[in-house]
Design a protein around this motif. Structure first.
Motif, short mmCIF file in Angstrom:
data_model
loop_
_atom_site.label_atom_id
_atom_site.label_comp_id
_atom_site.label_asym_id
_atom_site.label_seq_id
_atom_site.Cartn_x
_atom_site.Cartn_y
_atom_site.Cartn_z
N ASP A 165 0.78 -1.23 0.00
CA ASP A 165 0.00 0.00 0.00
C ASP A 165 0.82 1.29 0.00
O ASP A 165 0.27 2.37 0.17
CB ASP A 165 -0.95 0.01 1.19
N GLY A 166 2.12 1.19 -0.20
CA GLY A 166 2.92 2.41 -0.27
C GLY A 166 4.39 2.13 -0.04
O GLY A 166 4.78 1.02 0.30
N PRO A 167 5.21 3.16 -0.22
CA PRO A 167 6.65 2.97 -0.07
C PRO A 167 7.09 2.90 1.38
O PRO A 167 6.52 3.55 2.25
CB PRO A 167 7.23 4.22 -0.74
N ILE A 168 8.12 2.08 1.61
CA ILE A 168 8.80 2.07 2.90
C ILE A 168 10.08 2.87 2.68
O ILE A 168 10.87 2.58 1.78
CB ILE A 168 9.09 0.64 3.38
N LEU A 169 10.25 3.89 3.49
CA LEU A 169 11.37 4.81 3.36
C LEU A 169 12.42 4.51 4.41
O LEU A 169 12.09 4.05 5.51
CB LEU A 169 10.88 6.25 3.57
N ALA A 170 13.65 4.80 4.09
CA ALA A 170 14.73 4.69 5.07
C ALA A 170 15.71 5.82 4.80
O ALA A 170 16.04 6.10 3.65
CB ALA A 170 15.42 3.34 4.96
N GLY A 171 16.13 6.47 5.87
CA GLY A 171 17.09 7.56 5.72
C GLY A 171 17.10 8.45 6.95
O GLY A 171 16.54 8.11 8.00
N ASP A 172 17.72 9.59 6.79
CA ASP A 172 17.79 10.57 7.86
C ASP A 172 16.39 11.13 8.13
O ASP A 172 15.61 11.35 7.21
CB ASP A 172 18.74 11.71 7.46
N VAL A 173 16.08 11.36 9.38
CA VAL A 173 14.75 11.84 9.76
C VAL A 173 14.38 13.13 9.03
O VAL A 173 13.22 13.33 8.65
CB VAL A 173 14.64 11.99 11.29
N GLN A 174 15.35 14.00 8.78
CA GLN A 174 15.06 15.26 8.06
C GLN A 174 14.60 14.98 6.64
O GLN A 174 13.64 15.58 6.15
CB GLN A 174 16.29 16.17 8.05
N GLU A 175 15.27 14.05 5.97
CA GLU A 175 14.91 13.71 4.59
C GLU A 175 13.54 13.03 4.53
O GLU A 175 12.76 13.25 3.61
CB GLU A 175 15.98 12.80 3.97
N ILE A 176 13.25 12.19 5.51
CA ILE A 176 11.95 11.52 5.54
C ILE A 176 10.83 12.54 5.73
O ILE A 176 9.80 12.48 5.05
CB ILE A 176 11.93 10.42 6.62
N PHE A 177 11.03 13.51 6.60
CA PHE A 177 10.01 14.54 6.77
C PHE A 177 9.89 15.44 5.54
O PHE A 177 8.81 15.92 5.22
CB PHE A 177 10.24 15.36 8.05
N ARG A 178 11.00 15.66 4.83
CA ARG A 178 10.91 16.42 3.56
C ARG A 178 10.07 15.66 2.54
O ARG A 178 9.29 16.25 1.80
CB ARG A 178 12.30 16.70 3.01
N CYS A 179 10.23 14.35 2.51
CA CYS A 179 9.42 13.52 1.60
C CYS A 179 7.95 13.59 1.98
O CYS A 179 7.07 13.76 1.12
CB CYS A 179 9.93 12.08 1.61
N LEU A 180 7.65 13.45 3.26
CA LEU A 180 6.27 13.58 3.73
C LEU A 180 5.67 14.90 3.27
O LEU A 180 4.57 14.95 2.75
CB LEU A 180 6.20 13.47 5.25
N SER A 181 6.42 15.97 3.47
CA SER A 181 5.93 17.30 3.10
C SER A 181 5.68 17.41 1.60
O SER A 181 4.67 17.97 1.16
CB SER A 181 6.93 18.37 3.56
N ALA A 182 6.60 16.88 0.79
CA ALA A 182 6.44 16.94 -0.67
C ALA A 182 5.20 16.16 -1.12
O ALA A 182 4.43 16.63 -1.97
CB ALA A 182 7.70 16.40 -1.36
#
Length: 176
Positions: A133-150
């Protein structure tokens, strides 16, 4: 934008970690309510995302496994002040794993919209794997929140009504 979230640190210090983090968030640009089940932030998209990120970062401890379950819902009220926690949280850097699942309400092309979410995460270099049902992300917390925002920004522009669920995990005891 409305976000209902549950912060779950796996620690006997859970009260201190949850309420301490919520107490550190500058909620001046959002409406906030915490009850026995969760916390709700309401305000502009950027202010709500800012407050959610701040809460997660303030609760983080390097020795504590913690998850956060969020449901972002567009409520038509996208105007309002921007978030104010950014300067206090931009220095937090730690690895995290997350999952984004889009539930476009009233849309007929659900699979195509979820593919767009996957493509955005992949383009940002965060897509670790594809779940049903969607992507599983892995990385720095800042980058993950940038992805959420985008992804949230794109959904606000293109969908009338949707819910975007966002699950974060840090320090998981589960092997990769």
């Amino acid at each position: 934008m409305i976000c209902r979230f549950t912060l779950s640190p796996m620690s006997d210090r859970f009260i201190e970690l949850i309420l301490g983090a919520i107490g550190k968030v500058d909620a001046g640009s959002i409406t906030q309510r915490t009850d026995k089940l969760s916390t709700v932030y309401r305000g502009s998209r950027s202010a709500v995302e800012d407050a959610v990120k701040a809460c997660f970062c303030y609760a983080y401890r390097p020795d504590v496994h913690m998850t956060m379950e969020c449901a972002f819902t567009a409520d038509g009220a996208e105007e309002g002040p921007a978030g104010v926690n950014g300067p206090g949280t931009e220095d937090f850097h730690f690895p995290a794993v997350a999952k984004l699942t889009l539930y476009p309400l009233g849309a007929t092309e659900v699979a195509a919209l979820r593919v767009k979410v996957m493509a955005r995460a992949s383009a940002m270099g965060l897509c670790r794997e594809e779940a049903f049902d969607g992507p599983i992300l892995a990385g720095d917390v800042q980058e993950i929140f940038r992805c959420l925002s985008a992804v949230n920004e794109e959904c606000c522009r293109t969908l009338k009504d949707y819910t975007l669920t966002f699950t974060l995990s840090v320090n998981s005891p589960t092997p990769d």
